[in-house]
Design an enzyme around this catalytic site. Structure first.
Site, short mmCIF file in Angstrom:
data_model
loop_
_atom_site.label_atom_id
_atom_site.label_comp_id
_atom_site.label_asym_id
_atom_site.label_seq_id
_atom_site.Cartn_x
_atom_site.Cartn_y
_atom_site.Cartn_z
N LYS A 69 0.87 -1.19 0.00
CA LYS A 69 0.00 0.00 0.00
C LYS A 69 0.90 1.23 0.00
O LYS A 69 2.04 1.17 0.45
CB LYS A 69 -0.87 0.01 1.27
N ASP A 119 -7.15 4.28 -4.17
CA ASP A 119 -7.77 4.15 -2.85
C ASP A 119 -8.36 5.54 -2.58
O ASP A 119 -8.62 6.29 -3.53
CB ASP A 119 -6.73 3.73 -1.79
P1 NDP Z 1 -12.96 7.83 -2.40
O1 NDP Z 1 -11.88 8.83 -2.24
O2 NDP Z 1 -13.54 7.62 -3.75
O3 NDP Z 1 -14.17 8.17 -1.41
C1 NDP Z 1 -13.95 8.26 -0.04
C2 NDP Z 1 -15.25 8.65 0.63
O4 NDP Z 1 -15.12 8.48 2.02
C3 NDP Z 1 -15.63 10.09 0.40
O5 NDP Z 1 -17.02 10.24 0.39
C4 NDP Z 1 -15.01 10.77 1.61
O6 NDP Z 1 -15.60 12.00 1.97
C5 NDP Z 1 -15.24 9.74 2.68
N1 NDP Z 1 -14.20 9.86 3.70
C6 NDP Z 1 -12.87 9.66 3.55
N2 NDP Z 1 -12.22 9.91 4.68
C7 NDP Z 1 -13.16 10.29 5.57
C8 NDP Z 1 -13.10 10.67 6.92
N3 NDP Z 1 -11.94 10.70 7.58
N4 NDP Z 1 -14.28 10.98 7.53
C9 NDP Z 1 -15.46 10.94 6.87
N5 NDP Z 1 -15.56 10.59 5.57
C10 NDP Z 1 -14.43 10.26 4.94
O7 NDP Z 1 -12.37 6.48 -1.81
P2 NDP Z 1 -12.87 4.97 -2.05
O8 NDP Z 1 -14.33 4.94 -2.23
O9 NDP Z 1 -12.00 4.37 -3.07
O10 NDP Z 1 -12.47 4.29 -0.65
C11 NDP Z 1 -13.37 4.21 0.44
C12 NDP Z 1 -12.91 3.11 1.39
O11 NDP Z 1 -12.90 1.86 0.69
C13 NDP Z 1 -11.50 3.25 1.95
O12 NDP Z 1 -11.47 2.71 3.25
C14 NDP Z 1 -10.66 2.40 1.03
O13 NDP Z 1 -9.47 1.97 1.66
C15 NDP Z 1 -11.61 1.24 0.79
N6 NDP Z 1 -11.39 0.42 -0.39
C16 NDP Z 1 -11.29 0.98 -1.63
C17 NDP Z 1 -11.13 0.17 -2.73
C18 NDP Z 1 -11.11 0.72 -4.12
O14 NDP Z 1 -11.06 -0.09 -5.05
N7 NDP Z 1 -11.16 2.01 -4.32
C19 NDP Z 1 -10.99 -1.29 -2.59
C20 NDP Z 1 -11.18 -1.78 -1.25
C21 NDP Z 1 -11.36 -0.94 -0.20
P3 NDP Z 1 -14.79 13.39 1.73
O15 NDP Z 1 -14.76 13.55 0.25
O16 NDP Z 1 -15.59 14.41 2.44
O17 NDP Z 1 -13.42 13.19 2.32
O1 2IT Z 2 -7.97 -1.61 -0.43
C1 2IT Z 2 -7.95 -2.09 -1.57
O2 2IT Z 2 -8.12 -3.29 -1.77
C2 2IT Z 2 -7.75 -1.18 -2.70
N1 2IT Z 2 -7.65 0.03 -2.50
C3 2IT Z 2 -7.61 -1.72 -4.10
C4 2IT Z 2 -6.22 -2.22 -4.35
C5 2IT Z 2 -5.93 -2.60 -5.77
O3 2IT Z 2 -4.74 -2.90 -6.01
O4 2IT Z 2 -6.81 -2.64 -6.63
#
Ligand code: NDP
Ligand code: 2IT
Length: 450
Positions: free
Chosen positions: A132, A172
């Site tokens: 990561k 992420d």
């Molecule tokens: P994005 O940046 O697309 O969206 C993040 C969302 O979460 C936004 O709405 C943001 O709001 C909110 N957020 C982030 N930090 C905070 C905080 N400290 N307090 C309140 N709201 C918060 O990210 P993703 O959707 O990609 O990721 C979301 C979660 O999913 C993370 O935990 C990530 O690690 C996990 N994840 C992502 C994957 C992927 O493929 N993208 C795969 C597996 C897991 P704001 O804009 O106001 O900050």
């Molecule tokens: O937390 C996760 O699994 C991710 N942000 C996606 C990682 C990836 O390599 O697609």
């Protein structure tokens, strides 16, 4: 660190090793504790794993890089951020895991994410190690030019440590297709190579269909399998989702497709409650609002005349809760509120969104609880499929990739059942941790004390 003996292996000895080494890394300690609560009892019963400093090696990253990221803002001022890449474990394949750009990013957060990723990637059944990275850069209200200059500068250093065969980053929090595109362009320029060094790329230049949807869709495929255990399904259920980014959006879309009613989404400003439910048209509005205009979820409430509240959505009455924002967003009191409202199923789209105490509340109440390393593995799984397509220089159809994603999520669920069955219930935490551990541990032992 010393080689643990059978007698000295205990949850406390392992967690204390981490605490002594890195006393300030609370998120990393939390992630280690959660995994070791399942793994230590399993190791004690299985002699094969009483050797080679296995657990000590498992909790120490193979390599960590931290670097300066200087960039010029639109006013011509120089800014400096800190970049990270933690290459945690390569027993199963090239390091694989996303990059997070958020002001809260520090070494503890990147280490916890890389550690979790190691087990998650193992569960996918694909040949992927765990890693990561990211930066404390805040993308909020930055111009497109600033984002591009930051991404280019970040890659100017990162390119030394990554390649399609060694370490393959992706998105992420704060890193989506736009950022991946700028980093990919810079890597290509620096190396004069067009390779699959990043996943989550645009479809025009090597991205995989379904990657954008994969985490959210996979989450619902997993939740559907969980509910099946109770002869139930997602259809007709009321769903509360936190976040409104990539994962939340496509969790919302698939929930709607499967006949559920999604009534909340959130961001760091607060949450909307739409009692009528988010439909396809409203979903399209959210996608545009968030991905193109980079607006706030509050604007949804103004447009569709529904309620906007500050704070977190866990007090809203629902059947299914899908935390899709960030770590530790469900604390004990939030879990208690959800249980008071008779939540049936909590499946994590985010990484470690529930505190240890919250998980205990769900387990004690008999709620179906799916930990992120199992339930959100769809994203990295399709990233793995993107790597395969890039290596073969071909592109599979949406239907083909989606079908593979469904199969992978079902198989992960089966592994959780196999290793987490406890009487009539399933402890998905134990199931995911033990199944993830076995494959990584077997590969580490086979490869010697490295
Ligand atoms: P994005 O940046 O697309 O969206 C993040 C969302 O979460 C936004 O709405 C943001 O709001 C909110 N957020 C982030 N930090 C905070 C905080 N400290 N307090 C309140 N709201 C918060 O990210 P993703 O959707 O990609 O990721 C979301 C979660 O999913 C993370 O935990 C990530 O690690 C996990 N994840 C992502 C994957 C992927 O493929 N993208 C795969 C597996 C897991 P704001 O804009 O106001 O900050
Ligand atoms: O937390 C996760 O699994 C991710 N942000 C996606 C990682 C990836 O390599 O697609």
């Amino acid at each position: 660190m010393s080689d643990l003996t059978l007698e000295s292996i205990s949850l406390d000895t392992i967690v204390n090793l981490v605490k002594e080494r890195d006393p300030d890394q609370t998120e990393f300690q939390q992630a280690v504790q959660e995994v070791m609560e399942s793994v230590v009892p399993f190791v004690k019963e299985n002699e094969k794993y009483h050797r080679s400093g296995l657990l000590e090696r498992l909790i120490e990253p193979e390599r960590m890089v931290m670097f300066r990221v200087p960039w010029e803002d639109d006013d011509g001022k120089y800014q400096v951020n800190r970049g990270y890449r933690v290459q945690f474990n390569s027993a199963l394949g090239p390091y694989k895991g996303g990059l997070r750009f958020h002001p809260s990013v520090n070494l503890s957060i990147i280490k916890f994410l890389a550690f979790e990723q190691t087990f998650k990637n193992s569960l996918t059944g694909l040949p992927l190690g765990g890693g990561k990275g990211g930066s404390d850069f805040n993308p909020w209200e930055k111009s497109d030019g600033e984002i591009m200059r930051f991404c280019q500068s970040f890659m100017n250093e990162l390119f030394r440590y990554v390649s399609s065969d060694t370490d393959v980053p992706a998105g992420d929090i704060g890193v989506g297709e736009r950022e991946v595109g700028y980093m990919f362009g810079q890597y290509k320029r620096l190396t004069a190579e067009f390779t699959g060094v990043l996943t989550g790329k645009g479809l025009a230049y090597g991205g995989s269909k379904v990657r954008m949807q994969a985490t959210g869709y996979g989450l619902l495929y997993f939740a559907e399998e969980m509910l099946k255990q109770k002869n139930d399904s997602i259809e007709g259920k009321t769903v509360v989702i936190s976040g409104s980014g990539n994962v939340a959006q496509f969790a919302c879309k698939k929930s709607i497709e499967l006949g559920a009613k999604v009534i909340t989404l959130s961001d760091s400003g607060g949450y909307i409650v739409d009692d009528e439910g988010i439909d396809e048209e409203k979903f399209e509005y959210i996608k545009k609002l968030k991905n193109e205009k980079r607006g706030r979820i509050k604007e949804y409430a103004e447009k569709y005349d529904c309620e906007f509240r500050e704070g977190k959505p866990w007090g809203v009455d629902c059947d299914v809760a899908l935390p899709c924002a960030t770590q530790n967003e469900i604390e004990r009191e939030d879990a208690q509120s959800l249980c008071k409202n008779d939540v049936l199923c909590v499946a994590e789209g985010a990484n470690m969104p529930c505190t240890d105490e919250a998980v205990k509340v769900f387990h004690d109440a008999g709620v179906l609880y799916g930990p992120g390393k199992a339930s959100n593995a769809g994203g990295v799984a399709v990233s793995g499929l993107e790597m395969t397509q890039n290596a073969k220089r071909l592109s599979w159809s949406f239907e083909d990739v989606d079908e593979k994603l469904v199969e992978i999520m079902k198989t992960i669920h089966e592994k959780c059942v196999e290793h987490g069955k406890n009487g009539n219930s399933i402890n998905y935490v134990d199931g995911a941790n033990i199944a993830g551990f076995i494959k990584v541990a077997d590969a580490m032992i086979a490869q010697g004390h490295v």
